[in-house]
Design a protein around this motif. Sequence first.
Motif, PDB file in Angstrom:
ATOM      1  N   PRO A 143       0.673   8.242  -8.765  1.00  0.00           N
ATOM      2  CA  PRO A 143      -0.189   9.333  -8.282  1.00  0.00           C
ATOM      3  C   PRO A 143      -1.654   9.027  -8.579  1.00  0.00           C
ATOM      4  O   PRO A 143      -2.001   8.568  -9.665  1.00  0.00           O
ATOM      5  CB  PRO A 143       0.307  10.545  -9.062  1.00  0.00           C
ATOM      6  CG  PRO A 143       0.969   9.977 -10.273  1.00  0.00           C
ATOM      7  CD  PRO A 143       1.497   8.625  -9.886  1.00  0.00           C
ATOM      8  N   ALA A 180       1.257   3.727  -3.299  1.00  0.00           N
ATOM      9  CA  ALA A 180       0.781   5.102  -3.183  1.00  0.00           C
ATOM     10  C   ALA A 180       1.863   6.105  -3.566  1.00  0.00           C
ATOM     11  O   ALA A 180       1.575   7.160  -4.123  1.00  0.00           O
ATOM     12  CB  ALA A 180       0.296   5.365  -1.762  1.00  0.00           C
ATOM     13  N   GLN A 181       3.112   5.774  -3.283  1.00  0.00           N
ATOM     14  CA  GLN A 181       4.213   6.653  -3.649  1.00  0.00           C
ATOM     15  C   GLN A 181       4.580   6.521  -5.126  1.00  0.00           C
ATOM     16  O   GLN A 181       4.984   7.500  -5.760  1.00  0.00           O
ATOM     17  CB  GLN A 181       5.440   6.361  -2.787  1.00  0.00           C
ATOM     18  CG  GLN A 181       5.240   6.717  -1.340  1.00  0.00           C
ATOM     19  CD  GLN A 181       6.370   6.228  -0.460  1.00  0.00           C
ATOM     20  OE1 GLN A 181       7.289   5.566  -0.929  1.00  0.00           O
ATOM     21  NE2 GLN A 181       6.296   6.550   0.828  1.00  0.00           N
ATOM     22  N   MET A 182       4.439   5.329  -5.686  1.00  0.00           N
ATOM     23  CA  MET A 182       4.828   5.092  -7.080  1.00  0.00           C
ATOM     24  C   MET A 182       3.832   5.667  -8.081  1.00  0.00           C
ATOM     25  O   MET A 182       4.225   6.168  -9.123  1.00  0.00           O
ATOM     26  CB  MET A 182       4.992   3.585  -7.344  1.00  0.00           C
ATOM     27  CG  MET A 182       6.205   2.984  -6.708  1.00  0.00           C
ATOM     28  SD  MET A 182       6.278   1.180  -6.850  1.00  0.00           S
ATOM     29  CE  MET A 182       5.896   0.875  -8.541  1.00  0.00           C
ATOM     30  N   GLN A 228       0.794  -1.219   0.000  1.00  0.00           N
ATOM     31  CA  GLN A 228       0.000   0.000   0.000  1.00  0.00           C
ATOM     32  C   GLN A 228       0.829   1.274   0.000  1.00  0.00           C
ATOM     33  O   GLN A 228       0.561   2.179  -0.785  1.00  0.00           O
ATOM     34  CB  GLN A 228      -0.983  -0.011   1.152  1.00  0.00           C
ATOM     35  CG  GLN A 228      -0.369  -0.249   2.513  1.00  0.00           C
ATOM     36  CD  GLN A 228      -1.418  -0.375   3.568  1.00  0.00           C
ATOM     37  OE1 GLN A 228      -2.171   0.542   3.795  1.00  0.00           O
ATOM     38  NE2 GLN A 228      -1.463  -1.518   4.223  1.00  0.00           N
ATOM     39  N   GLU A 229       1.834   1.393   0.840  1.00  0.00           N
ATOM     40  CA  GLU A 229       2.625   2.621   0.894  1.00  0.00           C
ATOM     41  C   GLU A 229       3.485   2.785  -0.357  1.00  0.00           C
ATOM     42  O   GLU A 229       3.580   3.877  -0.912  1.00  0.00           O
ATOM     43  CB  GLU A 229       3.512   2.635   2.140  1.00  0.00           C
ATOM     44  CG  GLU A 229       2.735   2.778   3.427  1.00  0.00           C
ATOM     45  CD  GLU A 229       1.938   4.074   3.479  1.00  0.00           C
ATOM     46  OE1 GLU A 229       2.437   5.120   3.006  1.00  0.00           O
ATOM     47  OE2 GLU A 229       0.805   4.041   3.988  1.00  0.00           O
ATOM     48  N   LYS A 230       4.091   1.705  -0.805  1.00  0.00           N
ATOM     49  CA  LYS A 230       4.946   1.779  -1.997  1.00  0.00           C
ATOM     50  C   LYS A 230       4.120   2.126  -3.241  1.00  0.00           C
ATOM     51  O   LYS A 230       4.546   2.915  -4.072  1.00  0.00           O
ATOM     52  CB  LYS A 230       5.694   0.465  -2.210  1.00  0.00           C
ATOM     53  CG  LYS A 230       6.760   0.219  -1.172  1.00  0.00           C
ATOM     54  CD  LYS A 230       7.467  -1.086  -1.436  1.00  0.00           C
ATOM     55  CE  LYS A 230       8.471  -1.357  -0.320  1.00  0.00           C
ATOM     56  NZ  LYS A 230       9.149  -2.639  -0.506  1.00  0.00           N
TER      57      LYS A 230
END
Length: 106
Positions: free
Chosen positions: A79, A75-77, A71-73
Amino acid sequence: MLAWRRPVDLLEKWTLGPFWTSFLGLFILQFGDKGQFILAATAARTGAWEFAAVGGWIGVMLACVPALLFQEKLAQMFPIKPIRYSGGAIFLVIGAAMALSAWGII
């Protein structure tokens, strides 16, 4: 995809344990989702509701597992705004083509 969405309730106040909170929370939060109507229409049209149910379950799992694991990766990868706008545009084009086809225009 183009409309505003309210924040998702994280069910932090539920005290049922992780399994039941996940099971009931997903059932309640997704009740009446667009995908359920598509699966019901597919099952009604084909008469093979078993395949529609299994295919829908597999599709949901394929969509949810990467989001849960990364989820975090993710969301950062990726937009979210361009994804929502391009997905919404694709759905509008497909919907317009289906409507024009149903009316016999194309």
